[in-house]
Enzyme design. Structure first.
Site, PDB file in Angstrom:
ATOM      1  N   GLU A 161       0.807  -1.228   0.000  1.00  0.00           N
ATOM      2  CA  GLU A 161       0.000   0.000   0.000  1.00  0.00           C
ATOM      3  C   GLU A 161       0.839   1.278   0.000  1.00  0.00           C
ATOM      4  O   GLU A 161       0.852   2.040   0.990  1.00  0.00           O
ATOM      5  CB  GLU A 161      -0.951   0.013   1.203  1.00  0.00           C
ATOM      6  N   ASN A 301      -5.738  -4.219  -2.633  1.00  0.00           N
ATOM      7  CA  ASN A 301      -6.441  -4.133  -1.350  1.00  0.00           C
ATOM      8  C   ASN A 301      -7.638  -3.221  -1.545  1.00  0.00           C
ATOM      9  O   ASN A 301      -7.537  -2.169  -2.176  1.00  0.00           O
ATOM     10  CB  ASN A 301      -5.535  -3.539  -0.262  1.00  0.00           C
ATOM     11  N   GLU A 379      -6.107  -7.770   0.298  1.00  0.00           N
ATOM     12  CA  GLU A 379      -6.749  -7.399   1.570  1.00  0.00           C
ATOM     13  C   GLU A 379      -8.173  -6.951   1.270  1.00  0.00           C
ATOM     14  O   GLU A 379      -8.415  -6.211   0.312  1.00  0.00           O
ATOM     15  CB  GLU A 379      -6.048  -6.241   2.294  1.00  0.00           C
ATOM     16  N   LYS A 441     -10.160  -2.644  17.138  1.00  0.00           N
ATOM     17  CA  LYS A 441     -10.640  -2.759  15.769  1.00  0.00           C
ATOM     18  C   LYS A 441     -10.192  -4.121  15.244  1.00  0.00           C
ATOM     19  O   LYS A 441      -9.100  -4.286  14.714  1.00  0.00           O
ATOM     20  CB  LYS A 441     -10.055  -1.626  14.910  1.00  0.00           C
TER      21      LYS A 441
END
Ligand code: BGP
Length: 474
Positions: A161, A301, A379, A441
């Site tokens: 990323e 992702n 992802e 999270k």
């Protein structure tokens, strides 16, 4: 609902070294850009995380038992070279990853390995991180070492990323060094990371010719497609600007090997509005052009989409890092502002749940980039405040099953229409910590009680296995 997976599909789950391993101070490991930052911030720490450094065998065994045939992991650069550019590698770090990959092999779970997943060595970060070409050089040396050493790895990803890193570091300001709307650094780090990616691809492909490494290499990036909030030309243009900065610049650089005239014109408009500059060195574009057709795979992702309206004011943002719904705001001068769309659900962290965006982005990139190699969804998943395990030790997470089911349906639809998607990795394998959010999270197929490190099975893991079984029957 998704009824069946295609035969031979890569059905995996993703992790990252720093978010799972813990053990950040053992075996000579050097600090990353996060170690001191997290201590100073005082919200949560990277130890013991999911204790994957010690418990990887349990997690890989659970993976195999639940139908996974692949796993994404990353190598912690500072376990091999504690300062990023040391003359000699640390033997213990090298041994650790050989053991991890051997364990994957033992259980029939193929490792897809990233060289860099948000964890720059502190020593290089302190000298400018990707903004300093020294980091690019050190990264390429580290990559070369890994390519030659870990020959058992057949699937490499260069950098995870690229856009999240530069956005979070220099635009949104929720990753160290916490700059807000530092547009020069935001665009320069994208470019420099692309150069690092291209150099690593070219190196791998050159080495492969003489040393027969026999594997594949590619890039992982997150795509967040932007849609105009209304049909107005101003909103349409804002969405174009957003897409140029957040998607097209990196996709062009990686898969066209140059920045298209359209992308550059939009980027230049953003730079002008922010008095920002981009510096490109002579050899950079040659390197990008050479690497573009040599990528073997693209790791996509996808979490969310964005709806963008025109915006004339100064840049301002607030980041929801607590799961307190409705607290985020993002307005980028010279680009646009994110707006809520009635009827589109959001997570507690204000991420839009919009599976259509995954389909649209798959169709878009396959139509736009003729060089685009095979795609893996590397992802996709739901960050959620999961309940504790029930009396039978099972965690109920129907929201996650729904999320993955809806997104997989779009993946399979795009695939049926000719987009070459060969696999899907849920984020994440087991619960782990989230960089800017901490431990509440949760994303995992496997629940972790972070006090005891005991693993529990989530309903999503059972569902994941059921789907995996349909592939065997297909
Ligand atoms: C991606 C990263 C992951 C992961 C995930 C979820 O950007 O590659 O490392 O953390 O997003 O994001 P978050 O943890 O911010 O919810």
């Amino acid at each position: 609902r998704v009824q069946q997976l295609p035969k031979g599909f890569v059905w995996g789950a993703a992790t990252a070294a720093y978010q799972t391993e813990g053990s950040t101070k053992v075996a000579g490991k050097g600090k990353t850009m996060w170690d001191d930052y997290l201590v100073a911030q005082g919200r949560f720490l990277p130890d013991p995380a999911s204790d994957f450094y010690n418990r990887y065998e349990e997690d890989i065994r659970l993976s195999a038992e639940h139908g996974l045939n692949a796993i994404r992991v990353s190598i912690a650069w500072t376990r091999i070279f504690p300062n990023g550019d040391d003359a000699e590698p640390l033997a213990e770090g090298v041994k650790h990853y050989h053991e991890l990959f051997a364990c994957c092999k033992k259980y029939g779970v193929e490792p897809y390995v990233s060289l860099h997943h948000f964890d720059s060595p502190a020593a290089l970060f302190n000298q400018g991180d990707w903004l300093n070409r020294k980091t690019v050089d050190a990264y390429v040396r580290y990559a070369e070492f890994c390519f030659r050493e870990f020959r058992e790895v057949k699937n490499w990803f260069t950098i995870n990323e690229l856009i999240s890193l530069s956005h979070s570091q220099y635009i949104q300001g929720n990753f160290p060094p916490n700059h807000h709307f530092d547009v020069t650094s935001g665009i320069q780090s994208q470019h420099n990371e692309l150069v690092a990616h291209a150099r690593a691809v070219n190196l791998y492909k050159d080495l492969d010719e003489t040393e027969h490494l026999g594997g594949r290499i590619g890039m992982v990036n997150v795509l967040t497609p932007a849609y105009p909030a209304t049909d107005s030309p101003a909103d349409q243009h804002a969405a174009d600007l957003y897409n140029a900065f957040y998607t097209d610049f990196i996709m062009d650089g990686a898969f066209l090997g140059h920045y298209s005239a359209r992308t550059l014109s939009l980027i230049n408009e953003i730079l002008r509005a922010n008095n920002a500059t981009l510096t490109v060195e002579d050899s950079d574009m040659e390197e990008l052009a050479k690497a573009a057709p040599r990528n073997d795979m693209f790791g996509l992702n996808y979490y969310q989409s964005a709806f963008i309206a025109a915006y004339d004011g100064e840049s301002t943002n607030s980041f929801n890092g607590t799961g307190d719904k409705g607290t985020s705001c993002f307005k980028f001068k010279g680009v646009g502002q994110q707006v809520d769309m009635p009827g589109i659900p959001t997570t507690d962290w204000d991420w839009l749940i919009y599976p259509q965006g995954l389909y649209d982005t798959l169709k878009h990139i396959s139509a736009t980039y003729p060089n685009l190699p095979v795609i893996y969804i590397t992802e996709n998943g739901l960050g959620h405040k999961d309940p504790e395990p029930d009396a039978n030790g099972i965690v109920a997470d129907p929201e996650r099953i729904d999320f993955v089911d809806q997104h997989m349906e779009k993946v399979l639809q795009a695939r049926a229409e000719g987009v070459d998607v060969q696999g899907y990795f849920i984020w994440s394998l087991q619960d782990q910590f989230s960089w800017a959010n901490g431990y509440n999270k949760r994303y995992g197929l496997f629940y972790i009680d972070f006090d005891t490190q005991k693993r529990y099975i989530k309903q999503s893991a059972l569902w994941y296995k059921e789907l995996a079984d349909t592939m065997a029957d297909a």
